[in-house]
Design a protein around this motif. Structure first.
Motif, short mmCIF file in Angstrom:
data_model
loop_
_atom_site.label_atom_id
_atom_site.label_comp_id
_atom_site.label_asym_id
_atom_site.label_seq_id
_atom_site.Cartn_x
_atom_site.Cartn_y
_atom_site.Cartn_z
N LEU A 157 -6.33 -5.90 0.35
CA LEU A 157 -7.33 -4.86 0.64
C LEU A 157 -6.89 -3.52 0.06
CD1 LEU A 157 -8.27 -5.86 4.31
CD2 LEU A 157 -9.76 -6.01 2.27
N GLN A 202 -7.63 -3.58 -3.54
CA GLN A 202 -9.07 -3.40 -3.75
C GLN A 202 -9.46 -1.93 -3.59
OE1 GLN A 202 -11.74 -4.91 -0.62
NE2 GLN A 202 -13.05 -5.82 -2.23
N ALA A 203 -8.87 -1.26 -2.61
CA ALA A 203 -9.20 0.16 -2.35
C ALA A 203 -8.68 1.05 -3.48
CB ALA A 203 -8.60 0.59 -1.02
N ASP A 236 0.81 -1.22 0.00
CA ASP A 236 0.00 0.00 0.00
C ASP A 236 0.85 1.27 0.00
OD1 ASP A 236 -2.73 1.32 2.10
OD2 ASP A 236 -2.29 1.51 -0.05
N ARG A 254 -3.08 -10.02 3.46
CA ARG A 254 -4.48 -9.56 3.35
C ARG A 254 -4.54 -8.04 3.24
NH1 ARG A 254 -6.76 -12.75 7.75
NH2 ARG A 254 -6.37 -14.55 6.39
N SER A 309 -8.04 -15.86 -1.65
CA SER A 309 -8.82 -14.66 -1.29
C SER A 309 -9.95 -14.42 -2.28
CB SER A 309 -7.92 -13.43 -1.28
OG SER A 309 -8.73 -12.25 -1.26
N ILE A 358 -11.32 -11.70 -2.89
CA ILE A 358 -11.15 -10.37 -3.50
C ILE A 358 -10.33 -10.47 -4.78
CG2 ILE A 358 -10.10 -8.08 -3.14
CD1 ILE A 358 -10.60 -8.49 -0.13
#
Ligand SMILES: NC(=O)C1=CN([C@@H]2O[C@H](COP(=O)(O)OP(=O)(O)OC[C@H]3O[C@@H](n4cnc5c(N)ncnc54)[C@H](O)[C@@H]3O)[C@@H](O)[C@H]2O)C=CC1
Ligand SMILES: O=C(O)[C@H](O)CS(=O)(=O)O
Length: 484
Positions: A55, A58-59, A17, A51, A223, A225
């Motif tokens: 995430l 995904q964001a 991230d 994870r 996952s 996602i």
């Protein structure tokens, strides 16, 4: 490792991230296969950290997929420019962690960079289509949209080519990606992430999570996602990942193992065939999925080929990848050497003859002599299994139909090569070989603009070329009613 001009490129942390995370459940120590010296350590990321990367992807997806393609293209182009500008340092990192000779490493850097150059352009060519409606008050079309959050899992043998071959089309298409690199070669992947950050790639679009396959890989493949898994590695692992991805109906692209035949017909140019066979077989010390694994030579040219081929092979300079003039580095690890030794011992026990090499190199460690075996037969393990090392078994054959049947007699179907000057034979044999890639009078076929991939147990999908971006797109049908 040789001193880097920009030492900050050696990153010993995960990139998640947009942040460098050094914490983990222990560390993976990476050593130089030429010297055994420690190159550095990277975290063993936890399932939670993996994870978090998913995430974050995904964001980041809505904003990244909504960015105009031209803006995505500009960032990919900057990434390309930065890789080229730092090619020497990236090659130093690659040679230190993987062992390949520095010139070969630098070539891989530029080959990998070319995927960012290619897909920066392809990003702007993701078009839809309209088609005639069956009734007057409807309009019909299909649009291409990014598939979503993607997971990439890559091998150690060409990290600076395999990662760009996946990341470039995915990110060009508007997807986001979490990468688990091979634990033997994480620093190449992390240096790419560093340059992505410098290129202005937004946080979360591309994360690199190092760690155990059973933890990081498992999370990525299971996952819900993650909508797409793109894997390059062995067939046995690819089979396992495909089964796991089925649990959440993920799309998969698999670039797996190979067992490439290389055929030399009587009418071939001897020198072209010899040089092509050496290039195909001994690139990366034979640790390449498209390496010639079986060399078939027709009766009329057999003796001349064996003599000239062995002469060139025996002259290959073996050593530390940083040493000037070295053409073959070490194998990646002891397991790789053991497999080579098993294949050579089995072949000799079944009647093969050593023409040159055939044993560990005097340098010790995981260095192995460039080896040529003659009188190889289909009963030998080296004929059926991927050797992944610098051993070239030569098989004799009489007729074209016979050798095409022998070449196709494998579960694999990635690359094949043949040498002839007969145009009719080029078409006959090119069409008859059951492989995804066929080199004719050429031992090296790699090019970012060409579709790379295999059939049968060598995988699913194509990477590179205009086809490579399709693997990261979904086709949506739009039907507009009540138009009149
Ligand atoms: N078709 C192609 O383009 C290529 C195929 N290969 C094949 O890869 C093999 C050599 O590379 P390796 O890295 O040793 O292959 P490998 O299959 O052992 O590992 C490849 C990657 O998968 C990961 N992995 C292993 N087990 C896993 C699991 N259960 N779940 C999730 N991830 C897992 C590894 O950590 C690594 O990142 C050879 O068989 C070679 O033919 C290598 C390069 C290119
Ligand atoms: O890992 C490999 O074998 C590469 O995919 C081979 S190539 O793309 O450099 O030809």
């Amino acid at each position: 490792m040789q001193t880097l001009q920009d030492p900050s490129l050696l990153r010993q942390a995960c990139f998640i991230d947009g942040r460098w995370e050094a914490a983990g459940e222990g560390v993976i120590t990476v050593t130089n296969p030429s010297t055994g010296a420690v190159v550095g350590t990277v975290p063993k990321a936890s399932r939670e950290a993996t994870r978090a990367a998913i995430l974050a992807a995904q964001a980041a997806l809505p904003a990244w997929s909504a960015r105009p393609a031209k803006e995505r293209a500009a960032i990919l182009r900057r990434w390309y420019d930065l890789i080229v500008a730092n090619a020497d340092d990236l090659a130093r990192i690659l040679t230190a962690e993987m062992g390949k000779p520095f010139p070969e490493a630098r070539g891989e850097i530029l080959y990998g960079a070319a995927f960012f150059e290619w897909f920066a352009e392809e990003a702007k060519r993701v078009a839809g289509e309209t088609f005639p409606a069956p009734v007057a008050d409807k309009r019909m079309m299909a649009i291409r949209q990014p598939i979503g959050v993607c997971a990439a899992i890559t091998p150690w043998n060409f990290p600076m080519a395999m990662i760009p071959r996946k990341a470039a089309p995915a990110i060009a298409a508007g997807c986001t990606m979490v990468l688990k690199p091979a634990s033997a070669t994480p620093f190449s992947a992390l240096a790419l992430a560093d340059l992505a950050e410098r290129a202005g790639l937004p946080a979360g679009v591309f994360s690199v999570v190092t760690g155990a396959a059973s933890v990081v890989g498992e999370e990525l493949v299971t996952s819900p996602i993650v909508r797409k898994v793109t894997f390059t590695g062995s067939t046995e692992v690819g089979r396992e990942l495909m089964a796991k991805a089925a649990g959440t109906i993920k799309k998969v692209s698999l670039e797996l193992g190979g067992n490439a035949p290389l055929i030399v017909f009587d009418d071939a140019s001897l020198e072209v065939a010899v040089q092509g066979a050496v290039a195909s077989k001994f690139r990366n010390a034979g640790q390449t999925c498209v390496c010639a694994n079986r060399i078939y030579v027709q009766d009329g040219i057999y003796d001349a080929f064996v003599e000239r081929f062995a002469e060139v092979v025996s002259a290959l300079k073996v050593g530390d990848g940083f040493e000037a003039g070295v053409e073959q580095g070490p194998l990646i690890d002891e397991a790789g050497v053991a497999k080579v030794e098993d294949h050579v011992a089995d072949a000799l026990a079944k009647g093969a003859r050593i023409v040159t090499g055939g044993r560990r190199h005097a340098l010790g460690g995981t260095f192995y002599e460039p080896t040529v075996l003659a009188e190889a037969t289909a009963q030998m393990r080296i004929s059926r299994e991927e050797t992944f090392g610098p051993v070239a078994p030569i098989f004799r054959f009489a007729e074209e139909k016979e050798v095409v049947a022998l070449a196709n007699d494998t579960e694999f179907g990635l690359a094949a090569y043949f040498f002839t000057q007969d145009l009719k034979r080029m078409w006959r044999v090119g069409e008859a070989l059951e492989f995804g890639i066929v080199g004719v009078n050429a031992g090296i076929t790699a090019y970012e603009g060409a579709p790379f991939g295999g059939v049968k147990a060598s995988g699913i999908g194509r990477e590179g070329s205009r086809h490579g971006i399709e693997e990261f797109l979904e086709l949506k049908y739009l039907c507009l009613g009540d138009i009149n």
